[in-house]
Motif scaffolding. Structure first.
Motif, PDB file in Angstrom:
ATOM      1  N   SER A   1       0.825  -1.218   0.000  1.00 26.43           N
ATOM      2  CA  SER A   1       0.000   0.000   0.000  1.00 26.43           C
ATOM      3  C   SER A   1       0.854   1.261   0.000  1.00 26.43           C
ATOM      4  O   SER A   1       0.468   2.285  -0.575  1.00 26.43           O
ATOM      5  N   GLN A   2       2.028   1.188   0.648  1.00 27.55           N
ATOM      6  CA  GLN A   2       2.926   2.355   0.652  1.00 27.55           C
ATOM      7  C   GLN A   2       3.451   2.639  -0.759  1.00 27.55           C
ATOM      8  O   GLN A   2       3.551   3.802  -1.165  1.00 27.55           O
ATOM      9  N   HIS A   3       3.784   1.557  -1.485  1.00 30.91           N
ATOM     10  CA  HIS A   3       4.213   1.747  -2.883  1.00 30.91           C
ATOM     11  C   HIS A   3       3.085   2.381  -3.706  1.00 30.91           C
ATOM     12  O   HIS A   3       3.313   3.281  -4.513  1.00 30.91           O
ATOM     13  N   LEU A   4       1.870   1.883  -3.472  1.00 33.76           N
ATOM     14  CA  LEU A   4       0.708   2.402  -4.203  1.00 33.76           C
ATOM     15  C   LEU A   4       0.489   3.884  -3.882  1.00 33.76           C
ATOM     16  O   LEU A   4       0.117   4.671  -4.754  1.00 33.76           O
ATOM     17  N   LYS A   5       0.729   4.234  -2.617  1.00 34.14           N
ATOM     18  CA  LYS A   5       0.549   5.633  -2.196  1.00 34.14           C
ATOM     19  C   LYS A   5       1.543   6.549  -2.929  1.00 34.14           C
ATOM     20  O   LYS A   5       1.177   7.663  -3.332  1.00 34.14           O
ATOM     21  N   VAL A   6       2.784   6.080  -3.098  1.00 33.49           N
ATOM     22  CA  VAL A   6       3.786   6.876  -3.833  1.00 33.49           C
ATOM     23  C   VAL A   6       3.285   7.130  -5.261  1.00 33.49           C
ATOM     24  O   VAL A   6       3.352   8.247  -5.772  1.00 33.49           O
ATOM     25  N   LEU A   7       2.764   6.066  -5.894  1.00 34.31           N
ATOM     26  CA  LEU A   7       2.254   6.183  -7.267  1.00 34.31           C
ATOM     27  C   LEU A   7       1.041   7.113  -7.327  1.00 34.31           C
ATOM     28  O   LEU A   7       0.879   7.878  -8.285  1.00 34.31           O
TER      29      LEU A   7
END
Lengths: 114, 114
Positions: B49-55
């Motif tokens: 989810s953190q990776h998704l948040k960056v995107l």
């Protein structure tokens, strides 16, 4: 050129910094010495050299030293690798979108004929 | 969409990670829920989810929640911004190279006529 020259991680990381992008922008107009490049950036030469090392390590910039002068040159092939990855994703996305568009048109035509 | 959606720093930083590039690759084939995307990655959902948040924060991916399902979609316009910057540098580089080529040809012809 090291193995990381083909790493997209390193290429995109190198491009994620405004100083390093400015160096690429300068070098796209032709070769330049380290001091010619550094004079456009308000930072210590040591800090600037670290940015240059990131660009050199990932293969975006090549340098050669003649006497006391180090000349820098852009490596367009490695710049193209980053561009190619993005282009490929856009291409697939447009094809997917186009197929969805065709599918919706077919559905609409089918409904019209009923 | 936040102000950083147009930041090349954030766009290239987002693309410098293999998990985030894999999400972009998956989403170029069409929309997907967070759980559909996460199942391809061997990591805790929180990390994913953190990776998704960056995107999402840099505008490369948009999400919408309907009931309990969050669906993700690629934002091709912002992907194009990163591509456009690279294309522009390549274009200038090729023009510079072409002018140098012409200059060298002119020099050579001049020498031949002497």
């Amino acid at each position: 050129m090291t193995e990381c020259s083909v790493s997209l991680d390193n290429l995109f990381h190198a491009l994620a910094d405004p100083t390093r992008r400015a160096v690429i922008e300068q070098l796209s107009h032709g070769t330049a010495s380290v001091s010619e490049l550094a004079q456009h950036h308000d930072m210590a030469l040591q800090s600037f050299s670290q940015h240059l090392k990131v660009l050199e390590d990932c293969g975006l910039v090549s340098t050669r030293k003649v006497g006391r002068v180090r000349t820098c040159e852009i490596s367009a092939d490695n710049l193209a690798k980053a561009e190619d990855w993005i282009s490929q994703q856009k291409k697939v996305w447009h094809e997917t979108f186009s197929r969805l568009d065709d599918y919706l048109s077919d559905l609409q035509n089918g409904e019209t004929q009923e």
